[in-house]
Design an enzyme around this catalytic site. Structure first.
Site, PDB file in Angstrom:
ATOM      1  N   GLY A  84      10.860   5.446   2.937  1.00 44.30           N
ATOM      2  CA  GLY A  84      12.296   5.378   3.089  1.00 44.30           C
ATOM      3  C   GLY A  84      12.733   4.079   3.746  1.00 44.30           C
ATOM      4  CG  PHE A  85      11.495   1.306   7.563  1.00 43.38           C
ATOM      5  CD1 PHE A  85      12.321   1.595   8.638  1.00 43.38           C
ATOM      6  CD2 PHE A  85      10.893   0.064   7.498  1.00 43.38           C
ATOM      7  CE1 PHE A  85      12.544   0.645   9.624  1.00 43.38           C
ATOM      8  CE2 PHE A  85      11.112  -0.888   8.482  1.00 43.38           C
ATOM      9  CZ  PHE A  85      11.942  -0.595   9.544  1.00 43.38           C
ATOM     10  CB  ILE A 145      -0.977   0.044   1.205  1.00 39.87           C
ATOM     11  CG1 ILE A 145      -0.233  -0.257   2.506  1.00 39.87           C
ATOM     12  CG2 ILE A 145      -2.131  -0.906   0.994  1.00 39.87           C
ATOM     13  CD1 ILE A 145      -1.100  -0.127   3.737  1.00 39.87           C
ATOM     14  N   GLY A 146       2.145   1.089   0.063  1.00 39.09           N
ATOM     15  CA  GLY A 146       2.978   2.284   0.034  1.00 39.09           C
ATOM     16  C   GLY A 146       4.444   1.917   0.067  1.00 39.09           C
ATOM     17  CE  LYS A 166       8.285  -3.030  -3.069  1.00 35.45           C
ATOM     18  NZ  LYS A 166       8.406  -4.229  -3.893  1.00 35.45           N
ATOM     19  CB  VAL A 167       3.751   0.364   3.886  1.00 34.71           C
ATOM     20  CG1 VAL A 167       2.714   0.196   4.980  1.00 34.71           C
ATOM     21  CG2 VAL A 167       4.848   1.314   4.347  1.00 34.71           C
ATOM     22  CG  ASP A 211       9.250  14.343   6.465  1.00 36.27           C
ATOM     23  OD1 ASP A 211       9.166  15.383   5.770  1.00 36.27           O
ATOM     24  OD2 ASP A 211       9.346  13.211   5.975  1.00 36.27           O
TER      25      ASP A 211
END
Ligand SMILES: *[C@@H]1O[C@H](CO)[C@@H](O)[C@H](O)[C@H]1NC(C)=O
Ligand SMILES: *[C@@H]1O[C@H](CO)[C@@H](O)[C@H](O)[C@H]1NC(C)=O
Ligand SMILES: *[C@@H]1O[C@H](CO)[C@@H](O)[C@H](O)[C@H]1NC(C)=O
Ligand SMILES: *[C@@H]1O[C@H](CO)[C@@H](O)[C@H](O)[C@H]1NC(C)=O
Ligand SMILES: *[C@@H]1O[C@H](CO)[C@@H](O)[C@H](O)[C@H]1NC(C)=O
Ligand SMILES: *[C@@H]1O[C@H](CO)[C@@H](O)[C@H](O)[C@H]1NC(C)=O
Ligand SMILES: *[C@@H]1O[C@H](CO)[C@@H](O)[C@H](O)[C@H]1NC(C)=O
Ligand SMILES: *[C@@H]1O[C@H](CO)[C@@H](O)[C@H](O)[C@H]1NC(C)=O
Length: 857
Positions: free
Chosen positions: A529-530, A525-526, A532-533, A643
């Site tokens: 930076g870390f 779903i997204g 994938k979600v 941020d």
């Protein structure tokens, strides 16, 4: 103890009987020392732990049907050459004979390394192994088993009841026209660790007990629950057992690891039962009684159907001191084994270990290959704490009515088969998706899931020469070189504070994979930076967002730890909450509340299905400002988000706004300053110019960014839009200009025409413009912004009252939860963004901490 008494009688009886009947020669009456045989080798040799393995020659009864051989391939993952590189190959029935103490229980451990041997193709090998009347293995293919489990070698461990004879015969026989082989054999005297009355679960009370003393069994699993891998050399009683990390088997509510700082006193319990390290670590549920009350802790094991299993629970209370403080129910396959487990009531005190055995039959239908171990707090007894406890777990398969312990060869799961095929070919498949399923058998299966992942990483770093098809196979093993990796995950490495560990739930990788269909792309779903979600579902129906670290990111570990540290301390209705995390192998995963409505930005621009009304937008902004206000003031110290932008404001199914992406916060050394010197970070378009100029960060930097968000929401345009005329590219600059010119109205999203009263618009834009002031001092505080937004919202609602339109209003500042935090903790949020990293060296040096004075509130 009654059972001991009975057992002694039995021994005595058997001993007298055997003396009377057979009168063994005096020499053989002595208990032999533990045997370790390096099969197929003429000479003795030492393994990686410096343990000596002797040649098997002198124990062979007739050697004419067997040959010695040396493996053709050397798996890079093989941790020790002894005993694996040599094998005894059997072309016909062949036996070993060992002298034993006729009244002792013995552990027999068989080692198999399914490599090819000269003139022997290992995939043709099927073995039958028996001792006396007991069948240990039948139609056993070490090759298929190792493939299915993704292991380079296998260990099968049996615990056999007293033989009532001075010698035992261990027989190997090829099944059909094939051949049999073995690489290593261990024979170890075991003190009697079983009861004669283990309770059978799922049968009428008083009806079922099993005599463990006279049972022959195979160890299937042996876990140091909540702890790390314990290698054979560190086992107690010299039994050379391996104890594995339990996380690969955890399912359902994940729990935390607790390390007890308590002296372990065995009292009546034989020290050989389990080493102290097993009792020093445990799993419990966590500090929230309401969560604990409603959840189970479950471990799931793949076993062979149509067998009876003895499940041994190891307990040692290291935290509490009194009975009825922690009482819980134990279930096996969803049937109550014991409803009122209270470790202190059993042992009488802290630091005294005990163990309980329960026996369960799996059933003989397809689908009965799972064994579920479940625990949950017993509310009925009203204990002081709603929690569970488990330190160690062993699962033994009992021989069936035909004295058989052998199960079928495992069938690799579909996913595994796919991986096998994919990875046989060019070696660039993604091992990270390997999902260990399918039937498993044998002690050697433990820790597989974690290991698969470990090897994946290892391989990336150290490319190994292609040694023919199976060289990628990971290994689990008993040698010192591998022990640090075997546990799969080490809490030590990531140094989470106890606080953080206690406030968050631990998920196993298995659980995460089930939740996301093995990180299926369709669930993405997204991307941040870390990494994938993913969208996922846990506990049956709880939707979550699962953020998986990008395994190539070295920064990952720090980010991961700090985000957990941060979020585990912050709980607020308008902050996205962290439900838990998973750290296994090299996977780092964070699990959050699922935000059904996605980001604020998604709902602002053209092409979206929903166009948010002015009031909806205000509600979202109010929610977000409450979240930020809480960060700035609510937690006793100031936290700067760094941020703030429309993609970091998320909405749940009910449109409740939550601030997300706390990214890389860190505690730091700079106390008693009003600002933090820092290298500029943030997202272009939202960046505080003062921060940019002076590289000093205050919470007013967040206010500036929020000002941009206010205009973005009002105007439904991007913070930066390079396709517009130069003076309009930056929304902040354009808004300030328009404000000066008095043309702000022209910028308002056309969809909002007619929804905003002029007074409200004025109030709103005045506030937004003040947020964009060049100097932080001139900007309002987040609390002021919140106040203004609520005021604007009321102005609009009052307008509605005439038309009978109602909106829910929440009391300001509610939803805050007091979380105990060390007053001296200086924490600031770090951005977590792809947009802008002006100075990466800053991060590399780890100086990115952002500290702000608590301001003596
Ligand atoms: C056999 O083992 C038992 C305990 O299991 C021990 O008491 C006995 O002394 C041993 N017998 C000999 C002859 O060593
Ligand atoms: C071993 O046998 C299998 C099938 O029986 C075959 O696919 C494989 O190529 C053989 N391996 C060698 C090294 O001969
Ligand atoms: C095993 O024991 C040795 C010596 O007591 C110790 O140094 C080592 O850390 C232990 N290893 C593990 C994994 O517990
Ligand atoms: C364990 O407890 C003792 C005394 O109770 C204390 O001195 C020691 O520092 C503790 N160790 C750890 C690692 O907490
Ligand atoms: C136990 O119950 C759960 C649902 O509550 C079910 O999914 C699972 O298959 C059951 N396990 C066994 C071994 O019956
Ligand atoms: C806990 O396990 C029991 C037995 O398996 C089951 O009936 C119950 O629904 C489970 N509860 C939760 C919250 O999973
Ligand atoms: C289950 O095991 C028993 C032996 O204990 C055997 O007689 C029976 O046929 C087995 N059932 C199935 C379905 O395999
Ligand atoms: C032996 O094992 C193989 C592989 O699992 C299987 O295909 C075969 O049917 C088994 N044979 C018997 C007699 O069980």
């Amino acid at each position: 103890m009654k059972s001991t008494f009975n057992r002694r009688n039995l021994y005595l009886h058997l001993y007298l009987l055997s003396n009377l009947l057979t009168l063994p020669p005096p020499s053989s009456a002595e208990a032999p020392p533990p045997l370790s045989l390096n099969c197929g080798s003429k000479d003795a040799g030492n393994d990686a732990d410096n343990r000596k393995w002797e040649s098997d020659n002198k124990y062979l009864v007739a050697a004419d049907k067997s040959v010695s051989s040396t493996a053709l391939t050397h798996e890079p993952s093989l941790t020790s050459d002894v005993p694996y590189m040599t094998a005894r190959i059997f072309n016909g029935e062949t036996s070993y004979k060992f002298n034993v103490n006729s009244t002792s229980r013995y552990i027999i451990r068989l080692h198999f390394y399914p490599s090819n041997y000269p003139n022997y193709n290992v995939s043709d090998s099927y073995s039958v192994v028996s001792t006396g009347a007991i069948t240990l293995l039948k139609n056993f293919s070490a090759f298929i088993t190792a493939e299915a489990l993704s292991q380079a070698y296998l260990i099968k461990e049996y615990s056999l009841a007293a033989f009532n004879s001075d010698s035992i015969t261990l027989t190997f026989k090829p099944a059909g026209k094939s051949f049999a082989f073995v690489n290593g054999i261990e024979l170890i005297t075991e003190p009697e660790l079983f009861d004669d009355q283990a309770v059978l679960v799922g049968v009428a009370e008083d009806a079922g007990t099993i005599d463990g003393v006279s049972s022959n069994m195979q160890n299937m699993f042996r876990l140091n629950v909540g702890g790390q891998f314990i290698p054979p050399m560190n086992d107690s009683g010299g039994l050379m057992r391996s104890w594995y990390d339990d996380t690969p088997y955890m399912f359902g509510a994940g729990t935390i690891t607790h390390v007890g700082n308590v002296t372990i006193e065995y009292n009546d319990l034989p020290a050989a039962t389990a080493p102290v390290d097993v009792y020093r670590t445990a799993r419990t549920q966590g500090p929230d009684p309401n969560v604990n009350k409603q959840s189970n802790v479950t471990w799931v094991f793949q076993v062979d159907a149509n067998f009876t299993y003895l499940v041994r629970f190891h307990f040692c209370e290291c935290q509490l001191e009194k009975a009825n403080q922690r009482v819980f129910e134990i279930l096996l396959n969803n049937q109550t084994a014991f409803a009122t487990a209270d470790v202190i009531a059993w042992t009488g005190g802290k630091g005294i270990p005990t163990r309980k055995d329960y026996v369960v039959y799996t059933g003989d239908k397809a689908g009965d290959e799972e064994l579920w171990v479940t625990m949950h707090t017993n509310i009925d007894l009203n204990p002081e704490f709603y929690d569970i406890l488990l330190n160690g777990l062993e699962i033994f398969k009992l021989s069936d009515s035909k004295s058989n312990l052998a199960g079928p060869n495992p069938v690799p799961s579909k996913l595994m088969q796919k991986q096998l095929i994919a990875n046989r070919a060019p070696k660039n498949g993604s091992f990270a998706d390997v999902f260990v399923g399918g039937a498993v058998g044998g002690a050697a299966t433990i820790g597989v899931a974690a290991l698969v992942l470990f090897v994946i990483r290892k391989r990336r770093r150290v490319p190994v020469p292609d040694s023919g098809g199976t060289s990628w196979l990971p290994v689990y093993g008993a040698s010192s070189t591998s022990k640090s990796t075997i546990s799969g995950r080490s809490h030590g490495g990531s140094s989470l504070s106890t606080d953080a560990v206690c406030n968050c739930r631990y998920f196993s990788l298995l659980e995460i994979k089930r939740a996301t269909d093995g990180f299926d792309e369709s669930n993405v779903i997204g991307v941040g930076g870390f990494g994938k979600v993913y969208r996922g579902v846990v506990d049956g129906d709880t939707k979550v967002a699962i953020k998986r670290s990008n395994p190539s990111s070295e920064q990952g570990v720090n980010e991961f730890v700090t985000e957990i540290e941060m979020l585990s301390k912050l709980r607020h209705r308008h902050l996205v909450s962290l439900i838990g995390f998973c750290e296994e192998g090299n996977e780092m995963v964070l699990v959050y509340d699922y935000m059904g409505k996605g980001t604020l930005r998604e709902h602002l621009y053209k092409g979206n299905k929903i166009t948010l009304s002015w009031k909806q937008r205000l509600d979202i902004l109010i929610g977000a400002s409450k979240g930020l206000h809480y960060l700035h003031t609510g937690a006793k110290y100031t936290i700067i988000h760094r941020d703030v932008k429309t993609t970091n404001i998320l909405c749940d199914d009910n449109w409740v706004a939550k601030v997300s992406d706390f990214g890389l916060s860190k505690t730091g050394p700079n106390m008693n300053q009003n600002h933090v010197s820092t290298v500029v970070k943030g997202s272009f378009g939202y960046l505080d110019p003062e921060y940019f100029r002076r590289q000093q960060l205050t919470e007013k930097s967040d206010v500036y960014s929020f000002g941009v968000v206010l205009f973005e929401v009002l105007c439904a345009r991007l913070a930066l839009n390079p396709s517009l005329p130069k003076e309009q590219v930056s929304l902040a600059d354009y808004a300030l200009q328009s404000g000066r010119k008095g043309t702000l109205e022209e910028m308002v999203d056309p969809h909002l025409k007619g929804q905003i009263t002029p007074e409200a618009l004025k109030k709103f834009t005045d506030c937004a413009i003040r947020c964009l002031s060049d100097h932080g001092m001139e900007r309002p505080s987040m609390g002021d912004v919140l106040w203004t937004l609520e005021y604007v919202r009321r102005m609009e609602t009052n307008g509605d009252e005439r038309t009978g339109n109602h909106t829910k209003s929440e009391s300001s500042g509610s939803g805050m939860v007091e979380v105990p935090i060390n007053r001296n903790d200086m924490i600031a949020m770090h951005l977590n963004t792809l947009n802008l990293d002006i100075d990466d060296e800053d991060d590399a040096n780890g100086i990115f901490s952002q500290i702000v004075d608590p301001k003596g509130r």
